[in-house]
Write a protein that holds these residues in place. Structure first.
Motif, PDB file in Angstrom:
ATOM      1  N   ILE A   1       0.849  -1.194   0.000  1.00 34.10           N
ATOM      2  CA  ILE A   1       0.000   0.000   0.000  1.00 34.10           C
ATOM      3  C   ILE A   1       0.888   1.248   0.000  1.00 34.10           C
ATOM      4  CG2 ILE A   1      -1.952  -1.168   1.081  1.00 34.10           C
ATOM      5  CD1 ILE A   1      -1.128   0.125   3.740  1.00 34.10           C
ATOM      6  N   ILE A   2       0.265   2.386  -0.164  1.00 42.48           N
ATOM      7  CA  ILE A   2       1.001   3.634  -0.364  1.00 42.48           C
ATOM      8  C   ILE A   2       1.908   3.974   0.827  1.00 42.48           C
ATOM      9  CG2 ILE A   2      -0.792   5.185   0.495  1.00 42.48           C
ATOM     10  CD1 ILE A   2      -0.042   7.011  -1.970  1.00 42.48           C
ATOM     11  N   GLY A   3       1.469   3.678   2.036  1.00 36.73           N
ATOM     12  CA  GLY A   3       2.294   3.973   3.209  1.00 36.73           C
ATOM     13  C   GLY A   3       3.585   3.177   3.214  1.00 36.73           C
ATOM     14  N   GLU A   4       3.493   1.918   2.823  1.00 36.26           N
ATOM     15  CA  GLU A   4       4.688   1.079   2.771  1.00 36.26           C
ATOM     16  C   GLU A   4       5.611   1.540   1.645  1.00 36.26           C
ATOM     17  OE1 GLU A   4       6.062  -3.573   2.177  1.00 36.26           O
ATOM     18  OE2 GLU A   4       3.932  -3.114   2.382  1.00 36.26           O
ATOM     19  N   LEU A   5       5.020   1.862   0.481  1.00 37.70           N
ATOM     20  CA  LEU A   5       5.835   2.370  -0.622  1.00 37.70           C
ATOM     21  C   LEU A   5       6.535   3.655  -0.210  1.00 37.70           C
ATOM     22  CD1 LEU A   5       6.892   2.348  -3.509  1.00 37.70           C
ATOM     23  CD2 LEU A   5       4.733   3.412  -4.220  1.00 37.70           C
ATOM     24  N   SER A   6       5.831   4.516   0.480  1.00 41.68           N
ATOM     25  CA  SER A   6       6.422   5.762   0.949  1.00 41.68           C
ATOM     26  C   SER A   6       7.603   5.495   1.876  1.00 41.68           C
ATOM     27  CB  SER A   6       5.367   6.604   1.661  1.00 41.68           C
ATOM     28  OG  SER A   6       5.941   7.778   2.185  1.00 41.68           O
ATOM     29  N   ALA A   7       7.412   4.593   2.817  1.00 44.38           N
ATOM     30  CA  ALA A   7       8.482   4.280   3.773  1.00 44.38           C
ATOM     31  C   ALA A   7       9.688   3.663   3.076  1.00 44.38           C
ATOM     32  CB  ALA A   7       7.958   3.333   4.850  1.00 44.38           C
ATOM     33  N   ARG A   8       9.448   2.799   2.117  1.00 45.70           N
ATOM     34  CA  ARG A   8      10.555   2.100   1.454  1.00 45.70           C
ATOM     35  C   ARG A   8      11.256   2.951   0.408  1.00 45.70           C
ATOM     36  NH1 ARG A   8       8.718  -3.526  -0.521  1.00 45.70           N
ATOM     37  NH2 ARG A   8      10.895  -3.529  -1.159  1.00 45.70           N
TER      38      ARG A   8
ATOM     39  N   ALA B   1       9.772   5.049  -8.057  1.00 43.70           N
ATOM     40  CA  ALA B   1       9.509   6.268  -7.276  1.00 43.70           C
ATOM     41  C   ALA B   1      10.807   6.987  -6.927  1.00 43.70           C
ATOM     42  CB  ALA B   1       8.730   5.919  -6.006  1.00 43.70           C
ATOM     43  N   ARG B   2      11.834   6.232  -6.574  1.00 42.93           N
ATOM     44  CA  ARG B   2      13.129   6.848  -6.251  1.00 42.93           C
ATOM     45  C   ARG B   2      13.725   7.542  -7.472  1.00 42.93           C
ATOM     46  NH1 ARG B   2      15.630   1.742  -2.937  1.00 42.93           N
ATOM     47  NH2 ARG B   2      14.615   2.171  -0.956  1.00 42.93           N
ATOM     48  N   ILE B   3      13.661   6.882  -8.621  1.00 40.23           N
ATOM     49  CA  ILE B   3      14.208   7.465  -9.857  1.00 40.23           C
ATOM     50  C   ILE B   3      13.466   8.739 -10.216  1.00 40.23           C
ATOM     51  CG2 ILE B   3      14.393   7.125 -12.358  1.00 40.23           C
ATOM     52  CD1 ILE B   3      14.965   4.133 -11.719  1.00 40.23           C
ATOM     53  N   VAL B   4      12.139   8.693 -10.164  1.00 38.69           N
ATOM     54  CA  VAL B   4      11.331   9.860 -10.515  1.00 38.69           C
ATOM     55  C   VAL B   4      11.654  11.021  -9.589  1.00 38.69           C
ATOM     56  CG1 VAL B   4       8.971  10.759 -10.617  1.00 38.69           C
ATOM     57  CG2 VAL B   4       9.484   8.515 -11.590  1.00 38.69           C
ATOM     58  N   ARG B   5      11.678  10.760  -8.282  1.00 41.73           N
ATOM     59  CA  ARG B   5      11.979  11.836  -7.320  1.00 41.73           C
ATOM     60  C   ARG B   5      13.360  12.433  -7.571  1.00 41.73           C
ATOM     61  NH1 ARG B   5      12.984  10.041  -1.555  1.00 41.73           N
ATOM     62  NH2 ARG B   5      14.886   9.483  -2.608  1.00 41.73           N
ATOM     63  N   MET B   6      14.357  11.565  -7.760  1.00 42.16           N
ATOM     64  CA  MET B   6      15.718  12.041  -7.989  1.00 42.16           C
ATOM     65  C   MET B   6      15.785  12.927  -9.236  1.00 42.16           C
ATOM     66  SD  MET B   6      19.121   9.883  -9.020  1.00 42.16           S
ATOM     67  CE  MET B   6      18.322   9.404 -10.522  1.00 42.16           C
TER      68      MET B   6
ATOM     69  N   ARG C   1       1.875  11.967  -0.723  1.00 44.00           N
ATOM     70  CA  ARG C   1       1.346  13.033  -1.586  1.00 44.00           C
ATOM     71  C   ARG C   1       2.052  13.029  -2.949  1.00 44.00           C
ATOM     72  NH1 ARG C   1       2.369  19.244  -1.202  1.00 44.00           N
ATOM     73  NH2 ARG C   1       0.713  20.028  -2.536  1.00 44.00           N
ATOM     74  N   LEU C   2       3.396  12.929  -2.927  1.00 45.81           N
ATOM     75  CA  LEU C   2       4.137  12.879  -4.191  1.00 45.81           C
ATOM     76  C   LEU C   2       3.837  11.601  -4.960  1.00 45.81           C
ATOM     77  CD1 LEU C   2       7.696  14.358  -3.559  1.00 45.81           C
ATOM     78  CD2 LEU C   2       5.948  15.165  -5.135  1.00 45.81           C
ATOM     79  N   LEU C   3       3.681  10.495  -4.263  1.00 42.04           N
ATOM     80  CA  LEU C   3       3.343   9.242  -4.942  1.00 42.04           C
ATOM     81  C   LEU C   3       2.010   9.355  -5.669  1.00 42.04           C
ATOM     82  CD1 LEU C   3       4.522   6.704  -2.240  1.00 42.04           C
ATOM     83  CD2 LEU C   3       5.565   7.079  -4.500  1.00 42.04           C
ATOM     84  N   ARG C   4       1.028   9.983  -5.032  1.00 45.47           N
ATOM     85  CA  ARG C   4      -0.266  10.185  -5.697  1.00 45.47           C
ATOM     86  C   ARG C   4      -0.106  11.087  -6.911  1.00 45.47           C
ATOM     87  NH1 ARG C   4      -1.933   9.681  -0.294  1.00 45.47           N
ATOM     88  NH2 ARG C   4      -1.747  11.881   0.159  1.00 45.47           N
TER      89      ARG C   4
END
Length: 113
Positions: free
Chosen positions: A2-9, A46-51, A15-18
């Motif tokens: 779920i989104i919380g786990e993805l956020s933590a990992r 998600a890490r690549i996109v954020r970076m 918010r950014l994931l959404r």
């Protein structure tokens, strides 16, 4: 996951994931309860996109890299990604040169004072 786990990992806020999902950069399915469900590859994506966004790259270049990262990507996607990544590298080189020049000016200023 779920989104919380993805956020933590991934270190990316929910918010950014959404937002990334809204832009089609990260994909999720919906569980019966309506929760977003992400697969394991979403952590790296998600890490690549954020970076890339933190480095100031536009969404079209981020998309080009992501298109090449998936399984079964067409050769045209790989070619487009190579061009985008080469341009990103060149942009970084230019930024580094500008920063080095700025640092030199600041150092000269401090040494004169």
């Amino acid at each position: 996951m779920i989104i919380g786990e993805l956020s933590a990992r991934s270190g990316v806020s929910p918010r950014l994931l959404r937002y990334y999902e809204e832009q089609g950069l990260v994909t999720a399915t919906r569980a019966a309860n309506g929760y977003r469900q992400y697969d394991e590859s979403a952590v790296t994506t998600a890490r690549i996109v954020r970076m890339m966004f933190q480095m100031g790259f536009p969404q079209d270049k981020v998309r080009a890299v992501l298109a090449c990262a998936g399984d079964g990507a067409a050769e045209a996607d790989h070619d487009a990604a190579r061009v985008s990544v080469a341009q990103m590298r060149d942009d970084i080189d230019q930024q580094m040169q500008q920063l080095a020049a700025t640092r030199e000016v600041l150092t000269d200023f401090l040494e004169r004072r």
